[in-house]
Design a protein around this motif. Structure first.
Motif, mmCIF file in Angstrom:
data_model
loop_
_atom_site.group_PDB
_atom_site.id
_atom_site.type_symbol
_atom_site.label_atom_id
_atom_site.label_comp_id
_atom_site.label_asym_id
_atom_site.label_seq_id
_atom_site.Cartn_x
_atom_site.Cartn_y
_atom_site.Cartn_z
ATOM 1 N N LEU A 165 -2.565 -3.055 4.850
ATOM 2 C CA LEU A 165 -3.955 -2.653 4.610
ATOM 3 C C LEU A 165 -4.090 -2.199 3.165
ATOM 4 N N SER A 166 -5.265 -2.429 2.592
ATOM 5 C CA SER A 166 -5.526 -1.985 1.218
ATOM 6 C C SER A 166 -6.698 -1.032 1.198
ATOM 7 N N GLY A 167 -6.482 0.119 0.570
ATOM 8 C CA GLY A 167 -7.554 1.062 0.328
ATOM 9 C C GLY A 167 -8.032 0.918 -1.101
ATOM 10 N N ASP A 168 -8.819 1.877 -1.545
ATOM 11 C CA ASP A 168 -9.293 1.846 -2.926
ATOM 12 C C ASP A 168 -8.188 2.205 -3.918
ATOM 13 N N GLU A 169 -7.343 3.175 -3.535
ATOM 14 C CA GLU A 169 -6.301 3.666 -4.434
ATOM 15 C C GLU A 169 -4.891 3.380 -3.932
ATOM 16 N N VAL A 170 -4.733 3.222 -2.635
ATOM 17 C CA VAL A 170 -3.410 3.030 -2.050
ATOM 18 C C VAL A 170 -3.363 1.747 -1.231
ATOM 19 N N THR A 171 -2.146 1.287 -1.001
ATOM 20 C CA THR A 171 -1.923 0.229 -0.018
ATOM 21 C C THR A 171 -1.092 0.844 1.101
ATOM 22 N N LEU A 172 -1.230 0.268 2.282
ATOM 23 C CA LEU A 172 -0.451 0.720 3.434
ATOM 24 C C LEU A 172 0.417 -0.437 3.887
ATOM 25 N N ARG A 173 1.708 -0.150 4.076
ATOM 26 C CA ARG A 173 2.637 -1.189 4.500
ATOM 27 C C ARG A 173 3.640 -0.594 5.481
ATOM 28 N N PRO A 174 4.267 -1.453 6.287
ATOM 29 C CA PRO A 174 5.288 -0.961 7.212
ATOM 30 C C PRO A 174 6.488 -0.392 6.460
ATOM 31 N N PRO A 175 7.121 0.626 7.029
ATOM 32 C CA PRO A 175 8.336 1.171 6.410
ATOM 33 C C PRO A 175 9.476 0.158 6.476
ATOM 34 N N GLU A 176 10.284 0.159 5.448
ATOM 35 C CA GLU A 176 11.470 -0.700 5.380
ATOM 36 C C GLU A 176 12.697 0.200 5.197
ATOM 37 N N ARG A 177 13.841 -0.317 5.520
ATOM 38 C CA ARG A 177 15.081 0.453 5.405
ATOM 39 C C ARG A 177 15.257 1.009 3.982
ATOM 40 N N GLU A 178 14.848 0.258 2.987
ATOM 41 C CA GLU A 178 14.999 0.736 1.599
ATOM 42 C C GLU A 178 14.129 1.954 1.287
ATOM 43 N N ASP A 179 13.197 2.286 2.185
ATOM 44 C CA ASP A 179 12.345 3.468 2.003
ATOM 45 C C ASP A 179 12.991 4.739 2.519
ATOM 46 N N LEU A 180 14.148 4.621 3.150
ATOM 47 C CA LEU A 180 14.782 5.787 3.767
ATOM 48 C C LEU A 180 15.053 6.916 2.781
ATOM 49 N N ASP A 181 15.411 6.603 1.550
ATOM 50 C CA ASP A 181 15.668 7.669 0.574
ATOM 51 C C ASP A 181 14.410 8.504 0.339
ATOM 52 N N ALA A 182 13.265 7.853 0.169
ATOM 53 C CA ALA A 182 12.009 8.584 -0.036
ATOM 54 C C ALA A 182 11.650 9.392 1.209
#
Length: 184
Positions: free
Chosen positions: A7-24
């Motif tokens: 999904l796309s907002g005005d300022e952000v995008t929304l995407r499914p979490p991925e394994r590489e996001d685990l650190d964040a």
């Protein structure tokens, strides 16, 4: 490489979490500015982060998305079953909204954009009838965000939240589809 934008907002995008996001995710869940207001006072090590990823973030039980700016994740938004369980929420076509942002990105409108984008999806694509959110009475920023999006305070569970040495009410907010103003 991050996953595709859902999904796309005005300022952000929304995407499914991925394994590489685990650190964040691991960093956010151990930041007291995130876990204290979320009332989740237990530390998350790498193994627990992996379990959270597998058992919460990547199941079909709800909608779990990362809010991103320039492809970098800055927070998490979700729609899940309510305290009354998935069967009751399926019949009533309702879900619970939850969210948190990396504190470094607070106060820039990203939380409002991410939750507003997810609400539009909830009402227009999932055909939900209502969305609710629960928040500690001490969390002025979250209350302001919900109210700015049209949520109405529906009730309180008295002294149901323990936050930094004191008891607070847990407030329930709700938004019905016909109250949603998707033009925000």
């Amino acid at each position: 490489m991050p996953g595709p934008v859902f999904l796309s907002g005005d300022e952000v995008t929304l995407r499914p979490p991925e394994r590489e996001d685990l650190d964040a995710i691991h960093e956010w869940m151990n930041d007291p500015r995130v876990w204290r207001p979320a009332l989740d006072s237990k530390p998350m090590n790498a193994e627990l982060g992996e379990e959270f990823f597998k058992n919460v973030l990547t199941t079909e039980d709800g909608v779990q998305l990362l809010a991103c700016v320039d492809e970098d994740p800055i927070g998490h938004v979700s729609l899940t079953g309510t305290q009354y369980g998935p069967t009751a929420t399926d019949r009533a076509r309702g879900r619970e909204l939850a969210y948190h942002l990396d504190p470094e990105f607070h106060g820039r409108g990203y939380g409002t954009d991410a939750t507003s984008t997810l609400l539009q999806y909830a009402f227009e694509d999932l055909n939900l009838r209502r969305v609710e959110a629960n928040v500690g009475a001490f969390n002025d920023a979250s209350i302001a965000l919900l109210e700015s999006l049209g949520f109405e305070r529906e009730g309180a569970r008295r002294e149901a939240a323990y936050y930094r040495g004191d008891y607070y009410d847990m407030l329930t907010y709700g938004l019905l589809r016909e109250e949603w103003d998707g033009s925000d």
